[in-house]
Motif scaffolding. Structure first.
Motif, short mmCIF file in Angstrom:
data_model
loop_
_atom_site.label_atom_id
_atom_site.label_comp_id
_atom_site.label_asym_id
_atom_site.label_seq_id
_atom_site.Cartn_x
_atom_site.Cartn_y
_atom_site.Cartn_z
N GLU A 97 7.94 -1.32 -2.13
CA GLU A 97 7.83 -0.53 -0.91
C GLU A 97 8.45 0.85 -1.10
N PHE A 98 9.57 0.87 -1.80
CA PHE A 98 10.26 2.14 -2.01
C PHE A 98 9.42 3.08 -2.87
N MET A 99 8.81 2.52 -3.90
CA MET A 99 7.94 3.34 -4.74
C MET A 99 6.77 3.86 -3.93
N ASP A 100 6.27 3.01 -3.04
CA ASP A 100 5.13 3.41 -2.22
C ASP A 100 5.52 4.55 -1.28
N LEU A 101 6.69 4.43 -0.68
CA LEU A 101 7.17 5.50 0.21
C LEU A 101 7.27 6.81 -0.57
N SER A 102 7.85 6.73 -1.78
CA SER A 102 8.00 7.93 -2.59
C SER A 102 6.64 8.57 -2.86
N GLY A 103 5.67 7.74 -3.19
CA GLY A 103 4.33 8.25 -3.46
C GLY A 103 3.72 8.91 -2.24
N ARG A 104 3.91 8.28 -1.09
CA ARG A 104 3.37 8.84 0.15
C ARG A 104 3.92 10.23 0.42
N LEU A 105 5.21 10.41 0.11
CA LEU A 105 5.81 11.72 0.40
C LEU A 105 5.24 12.81 -0.50
N PHE A 106 4.56 12.39 -1.56
CA PHE A 106 3.87 13.38 -2.38
C PHE A 106 2.40 13.48 -1.98
N MET A 108 0.19 11.16 -2.19
CA MET A 108 -0.70 10.48 -3.13
C MET A 108 -1.54 9.43 -2.42
N ARG A 109 -2.75 9.22 -2.94
CA ARG A 109 -3.63 8.21 -2.36
C ARG A 109 -3.15 6.81 -2.74
N LYS A 110 -3.59 5.84 -1.93
CA LYS A 110 -3.11 4.47 -2.09
C LYS A 110 -3.32 3.94 -3.51
N LYS A 111 -4.55 4.13 -4.02
CA LYS A 111 -4.88 3.62 -5.35
C LYS A 111 -3.96 4.21 -6.41
N GLU A 112 -3.84 5.53 -6.31
CA GLU A 112 -3.03 6.29 -7.26
C GLU A 112 -1.57 5.83 -7.18
N ARG A 113 -1.08 5.66 -5.94
CA ARG A 113 0.30 5.22 -5.73
C ARG A 113 0.55 3.88 -6.38
N GLU A 114 -0.38 2.97 -6.13
CA GLU A 114 -0.18 1.62 -6.65
C GLU A 114 -0.20 1.59 -8.16
N ALA A 115 -1.15 2.31 -8.73
CA ALA A 115 -1.26 2.32 -10.19
C ALA A 115 -0.01 2.91 -10.82
#
Ligand SMILES: Nc1ncnc2c1ncn2[C@@H]1O[C@H](COP(=O)(O)OP(=O)(O)O)[C@@H](O)[C@H]1O
Ligand SMILES: [Mg+2]
Lengths: 308, 254
Positions: A97-106, A108-115
């Protein structure tokens, strides 16, 4: 990549608004693609410098640029990764979840974030615990998730504040390997530390900050080139009697183990004389190692200077 | 998108906190006891249930607004989690708005759960479901939004304890603004008059959101009134948030 000019920072503390000067006009540069170690004892002003660069505090004087743009221009943050000192994270979040939050703040799209999150958790060896809440993480794991979140956006510049403090030797090695891996990937890394042994191994250049002033900057070799060989360590065998006693008197210390003896000599001169003596008496030299003064010696010297 | 990310994170933060559950638990307890209490009294049961339930929903809502609201920004500063956020490409106003919306979402869930329980109890004991009671709840929610925004504003420049006191004072005085105006009309001293007038115009008039008494006594409240009050509340919230952003923009994070 990073440039500062006459950076000054003054804090007002306590009831009487006493002045604390944390930075006294810092001018320095970090070049693209290098690993730059920002050294200094506690309280030198390293964290303050990093916080200014990240826009967390506003400097009271001077200017700084990240990738040729002034720090007030927040658009550069897209290309930067930052790990704060003794990072605290949202401990109620899981690693994923934390990595996902970090990605969102940039953005980034969901797919990209997850990968990307998957890749990074793998890289820092945390993919097995990605659904564990961060409050259950050990210090070393926290530091590694901190590095992972700093890399979510695949930044060109990675800024790490004391990435190795509080870690055991295994943890330090892990962080060191991650930094070297990033360098191989062409990233620029700027990190602060007061732990020296790692620095010589991984840094291209270092700067030494003491009480808000930059005392030295350059490659480790450049900084140490002016310094003399401090001692020579010689291991030999097959010498006995009178010659052995003479060697013992010449050396500054001697240890015998089995039929091998290791002796230390204060300078090159004494070491050469000792070498001749071993040959003349028919002995054998097993090894001869000159010890130059280390970064640590230089560091201690710089820290000591201002005290006088 | 970034605001949404912060809002969701804030929602998780509060929802995964034990303190929040204890507050909701006590609110439920109060609600339950109001129903029990109503069985012991001689008056109209529905009035007592409505009166006590609406009051307890409001009181606990205010407690959550203030105590979670002042912590929103402060906890981030104290735990330094804000460092990882602000070093990423997010604007400070996005961060603050996200935090606020996250807590608004929490309050919405709280109000919804409480209202469902309350309506069930009301229906079970009286076989009635007056729609105006829903409007009363809606206005309580808007009031909570105003109180939360104020708590956030105070916490951007003040310590948690002081912020809590300010927010509490704002809540109490906000319910007395009409009295203050009356007082201002009566007083002879110019200075006192000016202060009272200032307070009257700048503090939110929270009594506007209070239609509890009218609801309990089945006095109809016109729809326009509700609409006006909701708009007033939302405008007030936007003004306070704008002010908070101005303060927050200048902050150093130590
Ligand atoms: N928020 C602050 N308020 C007052 N003084 C501070 C603050 N932050 C840092 N300082 C002072 O600035 C100096 C440098 O601190 P810091 O940058 O944290 O050093 P380092 O990271 O090198 O250990 C210290 O003397 C510290 O006491
Ligand atoms: Mg530091």
């Amino acid at each position: 990549m990073i440039r500062t000019e006459g950076l000054k920072m003054e804090f007002r503390v306590g009831f009487f608004r006493k002045r604390v000067v944390a930075l006294k006009g810092l001018t320095m540069e970090v070049k693209r693609g290098e690993v730059f170690g920002f050294l200094g004892p506690n309280g030198a002003g390293k964290t303050t410098t990093l916080k200014i660069l990240m826009g967390l505090v506003h400097p009271t004087g001077g200017a700084a640029w990240l990738m040729s743009r002034p720090i007030s221009d927040s658009s550069v943050k897209k290309n930067i990764g930052f790990l704060p000192e003794q990072p605290y994270f949202y401990d109620y979040l899981t690693a994923a979840e934390f990595m996902d939050l970090s990605g969102r703040l940039f953005g980034m799209r969901k797919k990209e974030r997850e990968a990307r999150a998957g890749e990074l958790l793998d890289m820092v060896g945390l993919s097995g615990v990605k659904n564990l809440q961060l409050r259950k993480f050990s210090k070393g794991m926290q530091q590694r998730i901190g590095i992972a979140q700093a890399l979510i956006n695949d930044p060109e510049l990675v800024v790490l504040d004391e990435p190795m403090s509080g870690l055991d030797p295994v943890g330090r090695k892990q962080v060191r390997d991650i930094i070297l891996g990033l360098k191989d990937g062409g990233k620029t890394i700027f990190f602060s530390t007061h732990i020296l042994p790692d620095v010589e191994v991984i840094c291209d250049r270092v700067g030494i900050l003491v009480r808000g002033e930059l005392r030295a900057m350059g490659t480790v070799d450049e900084l140490l080139s002016g310094t003399q060989v401090k001692s020579v360590e010689m291991t030999f065998a097959g010498v006995s009697g009178e010659e052995f006693s003479r060697l013992e008197r010449m050396s500054s210390g001697m240890v015998t183990r089995g039929n091998e003896t290791t002796a230390a000599f204060g300078d090159q001169e004494a070491a050469r004389a000792a070498k001749r003596l071993v040959f003349e008496s028919g002995g054998e030299i097993i090894s001869l190692i000159p010890h130059k003064s280390s970064l640590e010696d230089l560091f201690m010297e710089e820290v000591g200077k201002g005290r006088k | 998108m970034k605001v949404y990310a912060i809002a969701i994170n804030t929602f998780k933060e509060v929802i995964r906190d034990k303190i929040f559950y204890s507050l909701v638990f006590f609110a439920m307890l109060l609600l339950g006891s109001s129903v029990l209490l109503s069985t012991l009294t001689l008056g109209e049961r529905s009035k007592i249930i409505e009166d006590l339930s609406l009051s307890s929903i409001e009181i606990f809502g205010v407690i959550i607004s203030i105590f979670v609201g002042i912590g929103l920004v402060n906890k981030e500063l104290e735990k330094k989690t804000i460092y990882i956020i602000i070093s990423k490409p997010i604007k400070r106003w996005q961060f603050l708005l996200g935090k606020y919306l996250g807590l608004s979402l929490v309050l919405l869930s709280y109000i919804s759960v409480m209202t469902v329980c309350y309506m069930l109890a009301l229906y079970m004991y009286t076989n009635k479901l007056p729609w105006q009671t829903l409007m009363a709840v809606l206005l309580i929610y808007v009031e909570l939004l105003v109180v939360t925004a104020s708590a956030v504003l105070f916490s951007t420049f003040s310590t948690p304890t002081l912020s809590a006191s300010y927010a509490l004072a704002l809540y109490v005085i906000g319910h007395m603004t009409e009295d203050l105006r009356g007082l201002a009309a009566k007083t002879g001293q110019a200075g006192v008059k000016a202060v009272l007038k200032f307070v009257y115009y700048f503090l939110p008039n929270l009594e506007d959101f209070n239609i509890k008494a009218r609801t309990v006594h089945a006095i109809p409240v016109p729809a326009e009134y509700i609409l006006m009050s909701v708009s007033y509340g939302l405008m007030y919230v936007m003004a306070i948030l704008a002010l908070s952003v101005l303060v927050f923009q200048r902050r150093n994070f130590k």
